[in-house]
Design a protein around this motif. Structure first.
Motif, PDB file in Angstrom:
ATOM      1  N   SER A  83       0.855  -1.177   0.000  1.00 56.59           N
ATOM      2  CA  SER A  83       0.000   0.000   0.000  1.00 56.59           C
ATOM      3  C   SER A  83       0.897   1.233   0.000  1.00 56.59           C
ATOM      4  CB  SER A  83      -0.911  -0.024   1.227  1.00 56.59           C
ATOM      5  OG  SER A  83      -1.804   1.066   1.192  1.00 56.59           O
ATOM      6  N   GLN A  85       1.989   3.088   2.604  1.00 54.69           N
ATOM      7  CA  GLN A  85       2.988   3.092   3.678  1.00 54.69           C
ATOM      8  C   GLN A  85       3.210   1.717   4.287  1.00 54.69           C
ATOM      9  OE1 GLN A  85       0.908   5.895   6.243  1.00 54.69           O
ATOM     10  NE2 GLN A  85       2.593   7.333   5.960  1.00 54.69           N
ATOM     11  N   THR A  86       2.454   0.727   3.837  1.00 55.92           N
ATOM     12  CA  THR A  86       2.506  -0.582   4.477  1.00 55.92           C
ATOM     13  C   THR A  86       2.787  -1.712   3.506  1.00 55.92           C
ATOM     14  OG1 THR A  86       0.124  -0.836   4.262  1.00 55.92           O
ATOM     15  CG2 THR A  86       0.925   0.061   6.346  1.00 55.92           C
ATOM     16  N   SER A 106       1.657  -7.138   9.223  1.00 61.89           N
ATOM     17  CA  SER A 106       1.458  -5.826   8.623  1.00 61.89           C
ATOM     18  C   SER A 106       2.583  -4.925   9.127  1.00 61.89           C
ATOM     19  CB  SER A 106       0.101  -5.266   9.049  1.00 61.89           C
ATOM     20  OG  SER A 106      -0.043  -3.940   8.590  1.00 61.89           O
ATOM     21  N   ARG A 108       4.354  -1.134   8.785  1.00 63.12           N
ATOM     22  CA  ARG A 108       4.242   0.251   8.317  1.00 63.12           C
ATOM     23  C   ARG A 108       5.623   0.892   8.330  1.00 63.12           C
ATOM     24  NH1 ARG A 108       3.250   5.316  10.582  1.00 63.12           N
ATOM     25  NH2 ARG A 108       2.953   4.414  12.657  1.00 63.12           N
ATOM     26  N   ASP A 110       8.274   4.334   7.650  1.00 61.50           N
ATOM     27  CA  ASP A 110       8.377   5.792   7.632  1.00 61.50           C
ATOM     28  C   ASP A 110       8.887   6.228   6.257  1.00 61.50           C
ATOM     29  OD1 ASP A 110      11.160   5.376   7.632  1.00 61.50           O
ATOM     30  OD2 ASP A 110      11.424   6.060   9.702  1.00 61.50           O
ATOM     31  N   GLU A 117       6.050   0.416  12.623  1.00 60.66           N
ATOM     32  CA  GLU A 117       4.971  -0.348  13.242  1.00 60.66           C
ATOM     33  C   GLU A 117       4.927  -1.727  12.610  1.00 60.66           C
ATOM     34  OE1 GLU A 117       0.188   0.041  14.151  1.00 60.66           O
ATOM     35  OE2 GLU A 117       1.165   1.485  12.834  1.00 60.66           O
TER      36      GLU A 117
END
Length: 135
Positions: A83, A85-86, A106, A108, A110, A117
């Motif tokens: 996606s 950011q993920t 999952s 995430r 930066d 995350e």
């Protein structure tokens, strides 16, 4: 969108790092302010209220402990989803007794491509989760 080269590199850190029990390889793309969540956090820490691990050093200690608790596990990424950011890795865990379990992480990132995350998800089977923890 997360760039293809970043996804490929994350796959290598994730799959090779865990399969080779290479803590430094797993931790290389992790940011200092990582927030990690897994159903195993309360089980491994003994604190039912603690559902996340925060910070690089605490996460590193958690992963190191996890690698020691579950020897000879083999991970295989089955698919990856991307996606903005993920990245989500869907994978299987194979155990020496022949059991195979499914999971999805999952992750995430930066702006620098560091993991800030990380959330682990496992197929819903409470008895199977208990069998993954070895004393």
């Amino acid at each position: 969108m997360v760039e293809d080269k970043v996804v490929v590199e994350l796959q290598r850190h994730w799959e090779d790092g865990f399969n080779q029990y290479d803590l430094d390889l797993v931790m290389a793309p992790v940011a200092a302010d990582i927030v990690f969540s897994s159903p195993f956090v309360p089980r491994l820490t003994g604190d039912p209220e603690k559902v996340t691990i925060q910070g690089y050093e605490a996460f590193r200690a958690y992963i190191d402990d996890s690698m020691r608790r579950v020897p000879d596990i083999r991970y295989a990424i089955q698919s990856s989803f991307v996606s903005t950011q993920t990245v989500v890795f869907v994978y299987t865990c194979s155990f020496t007794d022949g059991q195979v379990k499914a999971g999805a992480d999952s992750i995430r990132l930066d702006r620098d491509g560091k993991i800030v995350e990380w959330r682990c998800h496992y197929s819903f089977n409470p008895a199977a989760l208990d069998s993954l923890i070895q004393d």
